[in-house]
Structures are given as structure tokens and as C-alpha cells.
Design an enzyme around this catalytic site. Structure first.
Site, PDB file in Angstrom:
ATOM      1  N   LYS A   1     -61.797 -49.345 -34.159  1.00  0.00           N
ATOM      2  CA  LYS A   1     -63.198 -49.470 -34.573  1.00  0.00           C
ATOM      3  C   LYS A   1     -63.322 -50.389 -35.798  1.00  0.00           C
ATOM      4  CE  LYS A   1     -64.596 -44.938 -32.718  1.00  0.00           C
ATOM      5  NZ  LYS A   1     -65.211 -43.620 -33.057  1.00  0.00           N
TER       6      LYS A   1
ATOM      7  N   PHE B   1     -76.462 -37.583 -34.447  1.00  0.00           N
ATOM      8  CA  PHE B   1     -75.617 -38.508 -35.196  1.00  0.00           C
ATOM      9  C   PHE B   1     -75.623 -39.919 -34.611  1.00  0.00           C
ATOM     10  CE2 PHE B   1     -72.640 -36.325 -32.226  1.00  0.00           C
ATOM     11  CZ  PHE B   1     -72.138 -37.421 -31.523  1.00  0.00           C
TER      12      PHE B   1
ATOM     13  N   ARG C   1     -55.106 -39.818 -26.746  1.00  0.00           N
ATOM     14  CA  ARG C   1     -55.868 -38.832 -27.520  1.00  0.00           C
ATOM     15  C   ARG C   1     -54.970 -38.099 -28.517  1.00  0.00           C
ATOM     16  NH1 ARG C   1     -61.499 -39.030 -27.267  1.00  0.00           N
ATOM     17  NH2 ARG C   1     -61.441 -36.865 -27.975  1.00  0.00           N
TER      18      ARG C   1
ATOM     19  N   THR D   1     -61.463 -35.557 -33.451  1.00  0.00           N
ATOM     20  CA  THR D   1     -62.582 -36.437 -33.813  1.00  0.00           C
ATOM     21  C   THR D   1     -62.801 -36.539 -35.322  1.00  0.00           C
ATOM     22  OG1 THR D   1     -63.637 -35.847 -31.727  1.00  0.00           O
ATOM     23  CG2 THR D   1     -65.039 -36.850 -33.417  1.00  0.00           C
TER      24      THR D   1
ATOM     25  N   ARG E   1     -56.103 -40.629 -37.060  1.00  0.00           N
ATOM     26  CA  ARG E   1     -57.246 -40.147 -37.844  1.00  0.00           C
ATOM     27  C   ARG E   1     -56.789 -39.274 -39.000  1.00  0.00           C
ATOM     28  NH1 ARG E   1     -60.889 -38.910 -32.428  1.00  0.00           N
ATOM     29  NH2 ARG E   1     -62.028 -40.895 -32.384  1.00  0.00           N
TER      30      ARG E   1
ATOM     31  N   ASN F   1     -63.858 -43.021 -38.042  1.00  0.00           N
ATOM     32  CA  ASN F   1     -62.626 -42.350 -37.613  1.00  0.00           C
ATOM     33  C   ASN F   1     -61.662 -43.289 -36.880  1.00  0.00           C
ATOM     34  OD1 ASN F   1     -63.960 -42.538 -35.210  1.00  0.00           O
ATOM     35  ND2 ASN F   1     -64.034 -40.345 -34.779  1.00  0.00           N
TER      36      ASN F   1
ATOM     37  N   HIS G   1     -61.230 -45.312 -31.002  1.00  0.00           N
ATOM     38  CA  HIS G   1     -61.820 -44.673 -29.828  1.00  0.00           C
ATOM     39  C   HIS G   1     -60.749 -44.585 -28.755  1.00  0.00           C
ATOM     40  CE1 HIS G   1     -64.482 -43.691 -26.507  1.00  0.00           C
ATOM     41  NE2 HIS G   1     -63.721 -44.510 -25.801  1.00  0.00           N
TER      42      HIS G   1
ATOM     43  N   GLU H   1     -65.134 -46.966 -18.987  1.00  0.00           N
ATOM     44  CA  GLU H   1     -65.086 -47.751 -20.223  1.00  0.00           C
ATOM     45  C   GLU H   1     -64.326 -49.071 -20.029  1.00  0.00           C
ATOM     46  OE1 GLU H   1     -63.428 -44.815 -22.854  1.00  0.00           O
ATOM     47  OE2 GLU H   1     -65.315 -43.675 -22.921  1.00  0.00           O
TER      48      GLU H   1
HETATM   49  P1  DAT Z   1     -64.190 -38.838 -29.884  1.00  0.00           P
HETATM   50  O1  DAT Z   1     -64.340 -40.200 -30.522  1.00  0.00           O
HETATM   51  O2  DAT Z   1     -63.089 -38.042 -30.539  1.00  0.00           O
HETATM   52  O3  DAT Z   1     -64.062 -38.897 -28.384  1.00  0.00           O
HETATM   53  P2  DAT Z   1     -66.928 -37.927 -29.434  1.00  0.00           P
HETATM   54  O4  DAT Z   1     -66.854 -38.631 -28.126  1.00  0.00           O
HETATM   55  O5  DAT Z   1     -67.357 -36.506 -29.427  1.00  0.00           O
HETATM   56  O6  DAT Z   1     -65.523 -38.015 -30.211  1.00  0.00           O
HETATM   57  O7  DAT Z   1     -67.918 -38.698 -30.398  1.00  0.00           O
HETATM   58  C1  DAT Z   1     -67.948 -40.109 -30.415  1.00  0.00           C
HETATM   59  C2  DAT Z   1     -68.013 -40.574 -31.839  1.00  0.00           C
HETATM   60  O8  DAT Z   1     -69.247 -40.133 -32.436  1.00  0.00           O
HETATM   61  C3  DAT Z   1     -66.927 -39.983 -32.743  1.00  0.00           C
HETATM   62  O9  DAT Z   1     -65.746 -40.747 -32.677  1.00  0.00           O
HETATM   63  C4  DAT Z   1     -67.573 -40.040 -34.091  1.00  0.00           C
HETATM   64  C5  DAT Z   1     -69.036 -39.767 -33.797  1.00  0.00           C
HETATM   65  N1  DAT Z   1     -69.347 -38.342 -33.941  1.00  0.00           N
HETATM   66  C6  DAT Z   1     -69.026 -37.346 -33.079  1.00  0.00           C
HETATM   67  N2  DAT Z   1     -69.467 -36.155 -33.502  1.00  0.00           N
HETATM   68  C7  DAT Z   1     -70.105 -36.410 -34.683  1.00  0.00           C
HETATM   69  C8  DAT Z   1     -70.793 -35.601 -35.641  1.00  0.00           C
HETATM   70  N3  DAT Z   1     -70.924 -34.276 -35.477  1.00  0.00           N
HETATM   71  N4  DAT Z   1     -71.315 -36.218 -36.732  1.00  0.00           N
HETATM   72  C9  DAT Z   1     -71.191 -37.544 -36.915  1.00  0.00           C
HETATM   73  N5  DAT Z   1     -70.555 -38.367 -36.054  1.00  0.00           N
HETATM   74  C10 DAT Z   1     -70.021 -37.812 -34.961  1.00  0.00           C
HETATM   75 MG    MG Z   2     -65.421 -39.492 -26.964  1.00  0.00          MG
END
Ligand code: DAT
Ligand code: MG
Length: 134
Positions: free
Chosen positions: A11, A59, A87, A93, A104, A114, A117, A128
Site C-alpha cells: 500500500k 471507515f 495472509r 488487519t 503489519r 497497515n 493488502h 482482484e
Molecule cells: P484486510 O486488509 O486485513 O483484509 P479488511 O478487508 O477487513 O482487512 O479491510 C480492508 C482495509 O480497510 C484494511 O486493510 C484497513 C481498513 N479497515 C478495516 N477495518 C477498519 C476499521 N475498523 N477502521 C479503519 N480501517 C479499517
Molecule cells: Mg480484506
């Protein structure tokens, strides 16, 4: 046992902090194979497609602002259980609770920034990869 493909991305924070080499190296040393790579500055339309499952979340505005803030490195990787392996190396996350030894856990403190992706399933990987490597 199954050879899979997965979509991994450094990212904008990871690129800005000079962590591209470290992050790629971790996946390589683990045993995954880098198949395709390209730098991409994600615009709003691309962000909404990639994060379609999150567009209605509270978010999302912050996520959108962050993910479009600078260049990212989009990658296709392959290997045994590549989705799960990706992962595992990323960590959970929220970097604040991600264990040391994960990307992370080693480099982040806040959930938006973080660093990486990674596809969360084989179906997500297919979707994707088609977006970023049509
Ligand atoms: P991941 O990237 O671990 O697959 P995700 O798909 O649930 O996580 O969310 C996508 C992205 O969105 C994540 O990398 C960071 C952001 N995100 C997720 N949950 C969040 C939250 N509660 N507050 C702020 N940003 C968040
Ligand atoms: Mg995700």
C-alpha cells in the site's frame, strides 16, 4: 495441496517508507513465486471496485483517502496455499495487535496504514487479480 494464485499489494505507506523490497523479500523467502508486478496509483473508481465489500462501511472515506494517496505496488504471486500463506505473513488487519514477525506487526501501529493488502480467499484472489492484471 494446491498451487494457488493470490493478489498482494504494498500500500502507499509501505511504498513511501521504502519497505517494498523488505515486503517482497519476505514473500520470496517464504517460498512464494512472484509472477507479475506493477506500480499503480489507485483512483477512486479503482478503489471502489477493489474494496467493493467495504464501500458502505464507516471507515471507507478514510480508507479511500489513504489508498489513493500515492503509488502502490500490485503483485500476482503463486505457490502452495498462496492465499493463506500471504495472509499469515501479513498478520491481522490491525497492526496494533498483529504479532511481531508479521509485516503489519513489525511495521505498523494504526489500522488504516497497515502496509499490505492480500486476498482473503481463492475467489477474492481471482476477482482482484482480474482487476489489477486484466
Ligand atoms: P484486510 O486488509 O486485513 O483484509 P479488511 O478487508 O477487513 O482487512 O479491510 C480492508 C482495509 O480497510 C484494511 O486493510 C484497513 C481498513 N479497515 C478495516 N477495518 C477498519 C476499521 N475498523 N477502521 C479503519 N480501517 C479499517
Ligand atoms: Mg480484506
Amino acid at each position: 495441496m494446491a498451487i494457488e494464485r493470490t493478489f498482494l499489494m504494498v500500500k502507499p505507506d509501505g511504498v513511501a517508507r521504502g519497505l517494498v523490497g523488505d515486503i517482497i523479500s519476505r514473500f520470496e523467502r517464504k517460498g512464494l513465486t512472484l509472477e507479475q508486478v506493477r506500480m499503480v496509483t489507485i483512483d477512486e473508481e479503482l478503489a471502489r471496485r477493489h474494496y467493493a465489500e467495504h464501500v458502505d462501511k464507516g471507515f471507507f472515506p478514510e480508507l479511500l483517502s489513504f489508498i489513493t494517496s500515492g503509488p502502490a505496488v500490485a503483485m500476482a504471486w503463486s505457490g502452495e496455499s498462496a492465499v493463506a500463506v500471504g495472509r499469515t505473513l501479513m498478520g491481522p488487519t490491525d497492526p496494533a495487535v498483529a504479532p511481531p514477525g508479521t509485516i503489519r506487526g513489525d511495521y505498523g501501529t494504526v489500522v488504516t496504514q497497515n502496509l499490505v493488502h492480500g486476498s482473503d480467499s481463492s475467489d477474492s484472489a481471482t476477482r482482484e487479480l482480474a482487476i489489477f492484471f486484466p
